[in-house]
Design a protein around this motif. Structure first.
Motif, PDB file in Angstrom:
ATOM      1  N   HIS A 106       0.826  -1.211   0.000  1.00  0.00           N
ATOM      2  CA  HIS A 106       0.000   0.000   0.000  1.00  0.00           C
ATOM      3  C   HIS A 106       0.856   1.256   0.000  1.00  0.00           C
ATOM      4  CE1 HIS A 106       0.224  -0.221   4.572  1.00  0.00           C
ATOM      5  NE2 HIS A 106       0.358   1.093   4.429  1.00  0.00           N
ATOM      6  N   HIS A 119      -6.280  -2.420   3.427  1.00  0.00           N
ATOM      7  CA  HIS A 119      -6.104  -1.203   2.627  1.00  0.00           C
ATOM      8  C   HIS A 119      -4.927  -1.361   1.694  1.00  0.00           C
ATOM      9  CE1 HIS A 119      -3.628  -0.396   6.257  1.00  0.00           C
ATOM     10  NE2 HIS A 119      -2.862   0.371   5.486  1.00  0.00           N
ATOM     11  N   HIS A 128       3.629   7.714   2.462  1.00  0.00           N
ATOM     12  CA  HIS A 128       4.542   6.602   2.727  1.00  0.00           C
ATOM     13  C   HIS A 128       4.252   5.415   1.826  1.00  0.00           C
ATOM     14  CE1 HIS A 128       1.141   5.185   5.260  1.00  0.00           C
ATOM     15  NE2 HIS A 128       1.656   3.974   5.121  1.00  0.00           N
ATOM     16  N   CYS A 156       4.481   0.992   1.754  1.00  0.00           N
ATOM     17  CA  CYS A 156       4.491  -0.133   2.694  1.00  0.00           C
ATOM     18  C   CYS A 156       4.661  -1.460   1.970  1.00  0.00           C
ATOM     19  CB  CYS A 156       3.205  -0.171   3.501  1.00  0.00           C
ATOM     20  SG  CYS A 156       3.179  -1.531   4.707  1.00  0.00           S
ATOM     21  N   PHE A 208       8.984   1.488  10.726  1.00  0.00           N
ATOM     22  CA  PHE A 208       9.227   2.506   9.694  1.00  0.00           C
ATOM     23  C   PHE A 208      10.691   2.931   9.701  1.00  0.00           C
ATOM     24  CE2 PHE A 208       4.648   3.281   9.667  1.00  0.00           C
ATOM     25  CZ  PHE A 208       4.380   3.843   8.428  1.00  0.00           C
ATOM     26  N   GLU A 228       7.616   1.575   5.212  1.00  0.00           N
ATOM     27  CA  GLU A 228       7.005   0.744   6.254  1.00  0.00           C
ATOM     28  C   GLU A 228       7.134  -0.730   5.888  1.00  0.00           C
ATOM     29  OE1 GLU A 228       2.752   1.315   6.547  1.00  0.00           O
ATOM     30  OE2 GLU A 228       2.623   0.346   8.505  1.00  0.00           O
TER      31      GLU A 228
HETATM   32 FE   LIG Z   1       0.931   2.235   6.075  1.00  0.00          FE
END
Ligand SMILES: [Fe+2]
Length: 280
Positions: free
Chosen positions: A135, A181, A195, A197, A236, A246
């Motif tokens: 994500h 998500h 960010h 991930c 992170f 992340e």
């Molecule tokens: Fe995230």
């Protein structure tokens, strides 16, 4: 409930603009164990088995585009037809990592999202350190307008919505397949990239990433911790441009029909174990 043409889709790659490509590319080579390849247009494609980024040299850092993979050309044609029918803005941009027929749209903040079928077949084979690009987070100054665009126009589903005491939405987590998500929206003072991930296979992978970052003398800036919304474990770090990276494990899944959950804007929502990052 009828699924929109977007379903299922997943984040495949993204393009970041960078003012220091000669620092950023080696960082991703060593820290994320990705292999660089210079493309004809001057950008650099960094790849692992399950992670891809394109870096574009630029005066300032920023988000070039976000790219989601659909299953095949048939699904892509249905998505294309729906975006045309809805009159969505179509920027003239293409990704080298997607086959012909890809569909680029602009969101209500002007950010480019590309939907397509990857040229290179995707693989389930894990990298030495597992971390599947999963994500992105983006910040916006107009959360309600952006949520409306991604849910009503594009076809994402809201998994969890985070609200201030006055009812204003501070964060919204959107999905385009079963994973909780694959796009996170955060209210902030500017519209920008937030960010990236990478989803690992288990908590032990987070340990191994932490040890790997330690070997690189890169400190963890947030975590280890567990998000409230999404319930995933995470750490992170930051790349040389300051972009948060992340590493995650145990992200929740949801059915298509699952209604959105609601959370309060408080540290616990973003970190069940302690303090949370706030966005200006
Ligand atoms: Fe995230």
């Amino acid at each position: 409930m009828t699924k929109p043409p977007l379903w299922p889709a997943h984040l495949h790659h993204f393009c970041l603009e960078t003012p220091q490509i000669n620092a950023v590319v080696p960082w991703y080579e060593t820290h994320l164990e990705m292999v660089p390849k210079r493309l004809d247009d001057g950008s650099v494609w960094l790849s692992g088995r399950q992670r891809n980024i394109v870096f574009w040299p630029s005066a300032d850092k920023g988000l070039g585009y976000v790219a989601y993979a659909l299953t095949d050309a048939s699904q892509l044609a249905r998505f294309d037809a729906e975006m045309r029918a809805k009159g969505v803005s179509r920027p003239d941009i293409q990704s080298s990592l997607f086959a012909d027929g890809q569909v680029a749209i602009a969101d209500t903040d002007g950010k480019c999202f590309i939907f397509g079928v990857p040229v290179k077949p995707e693989t389930d084979t894990l990298d030495r350190l597992p971390g599947r690009l999963q994500h992105l987070g983006i910040c916006t100054t107009d959360m309600d307008r952006l949520i409306d665009f991604f849910t009503r126009t594009v076809g994402f589903r809201a998994s969890d919505i985070v609200k201030n005491d006055d009812g204003a939405v501070s964060a919204c987590f959107l999905r385009s397949d079963r994973e909780h998500h694959d796009l996170a929206l955060f209210a902030a003072s500017s519209s920008r990239f937030d960010h990236q991930c990478y989803e690992t296979t288990c908590w032990n992978d987070i340990r191994d990433w932490g040890d790997h970052f330690a070997d690189q003398r890169t400190q963890i800036e947030w975590g280890a911790a567990r998000h409230g919304a999404g319930n995933n474990l995470f750490i992170f770090v930051r790349d040389p441009d300051g972009n948060p990276v992340e590493m995650s494990a145990e992200l929740e899944t949801r059915d298509f029909e699952s209604p959105p959950g609601e959370w309060k804007t408080e540290p616990r929502t973003l970190n069940l174990w302690g303090d949370a990052w706030t966005r200006d």
